[in-house]
Design an enzyme around this catalytic site. Structure first.
Site, PDB file in Angstrom:
ATOM      1  N   TYR A  46       4.769  -8.062 -13.260  1.00 37.00           N
ATOM      2  CA  TYR A  46       4.797  -6.500 -13.092  1.00 37.00           C
ATOM      3  C   TYR A  46       4.224  -5.777 -14.260  1.00 37.00           C
ATOM      4  CZ  TYR A  46       6.955  -7.497  -8.332  1.00 37.00           C
ATOM      5  OH  TYR A  46       7.463  -7.854  -7.494  1.00 37.00           O
ATOM      6  N   HIS A 104      10.622 -16.268  -9.211  1.00 38.96           N
ATOM      7  CA  HIS A 104       9.499 -15.475  -8.440  1.00 38.96           C
ATOM      8  C   HIS A 104       8.782 -16.207  -7.203  1.00 38.96           C
ATOM      9  CE1 HIS A 104       6.990 -11.503  -9.266  1.00 38.96           C
ATOM     10  NE2 HIS A 104       7.026 -11.920  -7.831  1.00 38.96           N
TER      11      HIS A 104
HETATM   12  N1  LIG Z   1       8.588 -11.341  -4.781  1.00 44.63           N
HETATM   13  C1  LIG Z   1       7.434 -11.194  -4.350  1.00 44.63           C
HETATM   14  O1  LIG Z   1       6.984 -11.865  -4.467  1.00 44.63           O
HETATM   15  C2  LIG Z   1       7.081  -9.785  -4.260  1.00 44.63           C
HETATM   16  C3  LIG Z   1       5.845  -9.439  -3.591  1.00 44.63           C
HETATM   17  C4  LIG Z   1       5.314  -8.270  -3.163  1.00 44.63           C
HETATM   18  C5  LIG Z   1       6.253  -7.154  -3.471  1.00 44.63           C
HETATM   19  N2  LIG Z   1       7.435  -7.367  -3.932  1.00 44.63           N
HETATM   20  C6  LIG Z   1       8.456  -6.309  -4.512  1.00 44.63           C
HETATM   21  O2  LIG Z   1       8.721  -5.414  -3.326  1.00 44.63           O
HETATM   22  C7  LIG Z   1       8.305  -4.097  -3.297  1.00 44.63           C
HETATM   23  C8  LIG Z   1       7.864  -3.484  -2.181  1.00 44.63           C
HETATM   24  O3  LIG Z   1       6.575  -3.943  -1.904  1.00 44.63           O
HETATM   25  P1  LIG Z   1       5.277  -3.120  -1.970  1.00 44.63           P
HETATM   26  O4  LIG Z   1       5.482  -2.013  -2.904  1.00 44.63           O
HETATM   27  O5  LIG Z   1       4.184  -4.200  -2.175  1.00 44.63           O
HETATM   28  O6  LIG Z   1       5.057  -2.543  -0.453  1.00 44.63           O
HETATM   29  P2  LIG Z   1       5.795  -1.524   0.372  1.00 44.63           P
HETATM   30  O7  LIG Z   1       6.954  -1.047  -0.262  1.00 44.63           O
HETATM   31  O8  LIG Z   1       5.827  -2.323   1.766  1.00 44.63           O
HETATM   32  O9  LIG Z   1       4.703  -0.484   0.752  1.00 44.63           O
HETATM   33  C9  LIG Z   1       4.270   0.350  -0.454  1.00 44.63           C
HETATM   34  C10 LIG Z   1       3.071   1.309   0.022  1.00 44.63           C
HETATM   35  O10 LIG Z   1       3.594   1.881   1.156  1.00 44.63           O
HETATM   36  C11 LIG Z   1       3.385   3.367   1.006  1.00 44.63           C
HETATM   37  N3  LIG Z   1       4.453   4.110   1.374  1.00 44.63           N
HETATM   38  C12 LIG Z   1       5.972   3.839   0.957  1.00 44.63           C
HETATM   39  N4  LIG Z   1       6.610   4.878   1.476  1.00 44.63           N
HETATM   40  C13 LIG Z   1       5.973   5.238   2.543  1.00 44.63           C
HETATM   41  C14 LIG Z   1       6.416   6.374   3.503  1.00 44.63           C
HETATM   42  N5  LIG Z   1       7.582   6.815   3.656  1.00 44.63           N
HETATM   43  N6  LIG Z   1       5.257   6.757   4.239  1.00 44.63           N
HETATM   44  C15 LIG Z   1       4.131   6.300   4.152  1.00 44.63           C
HETATM   45  N7  LIG Z   1       3.522   5.416   3.110  1.00 44.63           N
HETATM   46  C16 LIG Z   1       4.576   4.957   2.473  1.00 44.63           C
HETATM   47  C17 LIG Z   1       3.211   3.447  -0.406  1.00 44.63           C
HETATM   48  O11 LIG Z   1       2.039   4.680  -0.665  1.00 44.63           O
HETATM   49  P3  LIG Z   1       2.728   5.709  -1.601  1.00 44.63           P
HETATM   50  O12 LIG Z   1       2.807   5.255  -3.059  1.00 44.63           O
HETATM   51  O13 LIG Z   1       1.222   6.666  -1.438  1.00 44.63           O
HETATM   52  O14 LIG Z   1       3.726   6.349  -0.839  1.00 44.63           O
HETATM   53  C18 LIG Z   1       2.671   2.099  -0.979  1.00 44.63           C
HETATM   54  O15 LIG Z   1       1.154   2.168  -0.866  1.00 44.63           O
HETATM   55  C19 LIG Z   1       7.412  -4.512  -4.652  1.00 44.63           C
HETATM   56  O16 LIG Z   1       7.404  -2.903  -5.152  1.00 44.63           O
HETATM   57  C20 LIG Z   1       8.100  -5.206  -5.275  1.00 44.63           C
HETATM   58  O17 LIG Z   1       9.233  -4.661  -6.228  1.00 44.63           O
HETATM   59  C21 LIG Z   1       7.984  -8.449  -4.326  1.00 44.63           C
END
Ligand SMILES: NC(=O)c1ccc[n+]([C@@H]2O[C@H](COP(=O)([O-])OP(=O)(O)OC[C@H]3O[C@@H](n4cnc5c(N)ncnc54)[C@H](OP(=O)(O)O)[C@@H]3O)[C@@H](O)[C@H]2O)c1
Length: 275
Positions: A46, A104
């Site tokens: 990241y 990962h």
């Molecule tokens: N292990 C892996 O391979 C892997 C892969 C992907 C992700 N991850 C981890 O999982 C975490 C979460 O996944 P992600 O960040 O990709 O996706 P997510 O949490 O599913 O979605 C984040 C998105 O949703 C929006 N959002 C957040 N809260 C909201 C709400 N209450 N209402 C409306 N929209 C909302 C955000 O926009 P705004 O910023 O405009 O609120 C952002 O664009 C990552 O940050 C990372 O730490 C791990």
């Protein structure tokens, strides 16, 4: 007050930091600590461990109260590389240990034998570089091999895409049967799980947002969820999802929402088929 349950050793609601960089990362992590999050998810990949560490070290939370996860990228799984990656992560975080260290992604095409890197990560736990170890994006076959290599009790979680629009049933059931908690990444399907008739209908009953209902459904299933947001209001709203307890009827209604609307990259496993 929001009370966060702990599944195994992991606080059930965490703040995900993927794509948060620089000043934005500092601001968001700082705000997340202030609204109550204690679990933070980062990764070497990241490129924000410096900012995550800086924000956490400068926060009002003591190190003992924080739960920090980082991850080793899949091109760093060769002999000695898991250690080198972890030491570099700790250096960037400015921390002596992390609470959870994840592989990962499994080594592509088993280029590096799974047993080798799982044994290396276990040795890092024994040396105190991490308090717990786990895996991410492991299929059923990888989970079975990891259990055979180091034992179920060593594997604190399997972090995979799971959300109300993509239940990822095969790997979820497999891990649950093995007693390994799931960490749901993309818990809001990149924001797609923050609207829609069914979520909004249920949200109205609880005076909640649709995103809170989507997160509450995951927590009710016994999953750990690590939503991310760059917005101060949404960071706080997401944290308050832990205050909501869905009725069995509403949980069942959301169970019916299952689809194949995955948003993880195409190179992630085809979870329904991959053994
Ligand atoms: N292990 C892996 O391979 C892997 C892969 C992907 C992700 N991850 C981890 O999982 C975490 C979460 O996944 P992600 O960040 O990709 O996706 P997510 O949490 O599913 O979605 C984040 C998105 O949703 C929006 N959002 C957040 N809260 C909201 C709400 N209450 N209402 C409306 N929209 C909302 C955000 O926009 P705004 O910023 O405009 O609120 C952002 O664009 C990552 O940050 C990372 O730490 C791990």
């Amino acid at each position: 007050m929001t009370l966060i349950p702990t599944y195994g050793v992991i606080p059930a609601l965490g703040y995900g930091t993927f794509t948060r960089k620089g000043e934005e990362c500092l601001r968001c992590v700082d705000h997340a600590v202030n609204v109550g999050y204690r679990h933070f998810d980062t990764a070497a990949f990241y490129e924000n461990e410096v900012e995550v560490g800086q924000a956490l070290r400068g926060s009002s939370a003591s190190r003992d109260d924080l739960f920090v996860t980082t991850k080793v990228w899949y091109d760093q799984l060769g002999a000695g590389e898991v250690r080198a990656s972890t030491e570099a992560s700790l250096e960037r975080l400015g921390m002596g240990y992390v609470d959870l260290l994840l592989i990962h992604w499994p080594s592509p095409d088993d280029e590096v034998p799974l047993q080798q890197y799982m044994e290396e990560i276990v040795s890092l736990k024994a040396e105190g570089l991490t308090r717990n170890i786990g895996v991410s994006n492991f299929t059923r076959r990888h989970i079975d091999e990891a259990i055979a290599a180091i034992g179920t009790s060593e594997i604190a979680t399997n972090q995979c895409e799971v959300n109300v629009m993509f239940h990822n049933e095969p790997i979820v059931t497999h891990c649950q049967n093995a007693g390994i908690p799931m960490t749901a990444y993309l818990p809001l399907a990149k924001g797609a799980a923050s609207s829609g008739c069914e979520l909004e209908r249920i949200a109205a009953k609880y005076g909640a947002t649709a995103a809170q209902i989507a997160l509450s459904w995951l927590l009710g299933k016994g999953h750990i969820a690590i939503p991310s947001s760059s917005n101060t209001t949404r960071i706080e709203q997401n944290f308050r999802a832990a205050d909501i307890s869905l009725s069995p009827g509403d949980t069942e209604a959301l169970d019916q929402m299952n689809g194949d609307r995955r948003v993880s990259p195409l190179w992630a496993p085809d979870w329904d088929i991959a053994a």
